[in-house]
Design a protein around this motif. Structure first.
Motif, PDB file in Angstrom:
ATOM      1  N   GLU A  76       0.822  -1.208   0.000  1.00 23.18           N
ATOM      2  CA  GLU A  76       0.000   0.000   0.000  1.00 23.18           C
ATOM      3  C   GLU A  76       0.855   1.257   0.000  1.00 23.18           C
ATOM      4  O   GLU A  76       0.523   2.248  -0.657  1.00 23.18           O
ATOM      5  CB  GLU A  76      -0.939  -0.002   1.206  1.00 23.18           C
ATOM      6  N   LYS A  80       0.302   4.002  -2.767  1.00 25.93           N
ATOM      7  CA  LYS A  80      -0.250   5.286  -2.319  1.00 25.93           C
ATOM      8  C   LYS A  80       0.804   6.394  -2.312  1.00 25.93           C
ATOM      9  O   LYS A  80       0.569   7.517  -2.767  1.00 25.93           O
ATOM     10  CB  LYS A  80      -0.835   5.130  -0.912  1.00 25.93           C
ATOM     11  N   ILE A 146      -6.823  -0.534  -3.848  1.00 27.68           N
ATOM     12  CA  ILE A 146      -6.006   0.631  -3.503  1.00 27.68           C
ATOM     13  C   ILE A 146      -6.215   1.737  -4.536  1.00 27.68           C
ATOM     14  O   ILE A 146      -6.394   2.915  -4.188  1.00 27.68           O
ATOM     15  CB  ILE A 146      -4.518   0.256  -3.427  1.00 27.68           C
ATOM     16  N   SER A 150      -8.295   5.825  -4.431  1.00 25.51           N
ATOM     17  CA  SER A 150      -7.420   6.987  -4.622  1.00 25.51           C
ATOM     18  C   SER A 150      -8.009   8.057  -5.522  1.00 25.51           C
ATOM     19  O   SER A 150      -7.385   9.102  -5.738  1.00 25.51           O
ATOM     20  CB  SER A 150      -6.071   6.528  -5.189  1.00 25.51           C
TER      21      SER A 150
END
Length: 392
Positions: A76, A80, A146, A150
């Motif tokens: 992650e 990210k 993920i 976003s």
């Protein structure tokens, strides 16, 4: 990394992503080939969006295939804090510049589709009984989750903002382009007729610029029932324009009921177009020709609207482009459909049919715009009645 458009022997144009050494990058190009039904411009945009991903992979020292197949794949923090942040900015001349939420979301959408596609390719090469099969499926779910989390909340679009021309602007435009007007925009009669017909086809028939430039003489039917035919065809090998104009959506036959415009269209085809074509050594089947007799390019259309706007800035809106004429057509058609009492869903379907759209949702802008106009008229009437003391 850069993107180059390759014209194949069939006339089809497909972009390709190249690395710093001019060598093709396999996976993005295979991804584009799986989507080759989309327009060339869309595929070019997709590859440019994926080039941001590959720039990040290069800086991070990652090989995508190795990383996805490894026991310890992307976590992650890498996604990210690394990939997502790279998608948020543009690097121009060494300077970092933040991009708009819409541009970021568009990039992220393409990257997500790419990851989903490639993970499917990897899992399809494994047996369902393999332990790696379930591991890759779980990894795909994790990565896409993920990426899905976003997306940025973009500023709500004002769907009712006027994108087209009002009645006064339309009247002025038609007057200044009228080939019978001594003070019309344009030098020679052939050019004036070409300009008037081009604008008329977009304003009266709702053509996209690509559809206008793709029209052939054979697509024009002038007579008791005049019409134009918008038809998707295979790529034309003889067309040297770059980029080539394309018909991306549904074809259709559009009646031309305005007699004055039909007469002007016929005169252009039978007289003035031939005069333009005589200036070139090569015969053309396309309807709209340049001053030199070659098929008119998209850049020339853009320049034409810029020149018109510059010369008549007091009479034409700032957003005056070829697309604004299509917006004008759509708004006026929605108004006419509403006046017949047609319900909203049927109006949406009628708009999609006349505009050559495959998506009904694309028509909501014009429906919302007309609703707002009617609401403002009702408010004006209400306020006037209250002030005068009369009954509504």
């Amino acid at each position: 990394m850069h993107v180059k458009v390759v014209t194949h022997k069939t006339g089809e144009q497909i972009p390709i992503m190249l690395d710093a050494h001019g060598m093709p990058i396999t996976l993005p190009n295979e991804f584009v080939l799986s989507r080759r039904a989309l327009s060339t411009n869309t595929l070019v945009r997709n590859l440019r969006e994926l080039s941001v991903l590959y720039d990040w992979l290069e800086v991070s020292g990652c090989d995508l295939s190795t990383k996805l197949l490894a026991q310890n794949s992307f976590n992650e923090a890498e996604l990210k804090g690394g990939l997502i942040e790279s998608l948020r900015v543009d690097k121009v001349s060494g300077r970092v510049k933040a991009i708009s939420p819409n541009t970021f979301n568009q990039r992220l959408t393409t990257v997500r589709q790419f990851f989903g596609w490639y993970m499917d390719v990897l899992t399809s090469q494994l047996s369902m009984s393999s332990s790696d099969y379930e591991r890759l499926r779980e990894r795909k779910t994790f990565i896409l989750k993920i990426l899905d989390s976003s997306f940025m909340s973009a500023t709500p679009a004002r769907t009712s903002v006027r994108k087209g021309l009002n009645d006064n602007e339309v009247d002025f435009l038609l007057e200044v382009l009228d080939p019978d007007n001594e003070n019309a925009f344009g030098r020679a009669p052939a050019v004036r007729f070409r300009n008037y017909v081009s604008v008329g086809l977009m304003l009266f028939c709702g053509l996209r610029p690509g559809e206008l430039l793709s029209l052939r003489v054979e697509d024009i039917q002038v007579g008791a029932i005049s019409s134009i035919k918008v038809e998707r065809r295979p790529p034309d090998l003889a067309d040297t324009r770059r980029p080539k104009p394309q018909i991306k959506r549904n074809g259709r036959v559009i009646p031309v009921d305005n007699r004055r415009f039909a007469v002007a269209l016929n005169e252009y085809v039978t007289t003035w177009r031939e005069e333009l074509e005589s200036k070139s050594d090569v015969e053309s089947q396309y309807l709209i020709l340049s001053d030199e007799g070659a098929p008119l390019s998209q850049s020339s259309v853009t320049q034409f609207f810029q020149l018109l706007r510059a010369q008549y800035a007091k009479h034409l809106p700032e957003n005056f482009t070829a697309k604004s004429l299509r917006h004008t057509f759509s708004s006026r058609i929605e108004r006419a459909l509403r006046s017949t009492g047609m319900d909203e869903q049927r109006r949406r379907e009628a708009l999609a049919l006349l505009r050559g759209d495959s998506s009904l949702a694309s028509q909501d802008t014009y429906i919302a715009q007309e609703i707002e106009q009617q609401a403002l008229k009702s408010l004006k009437h209400y306020q006037a009645a209250v002030i005068s003391g009369s009954k509504l």
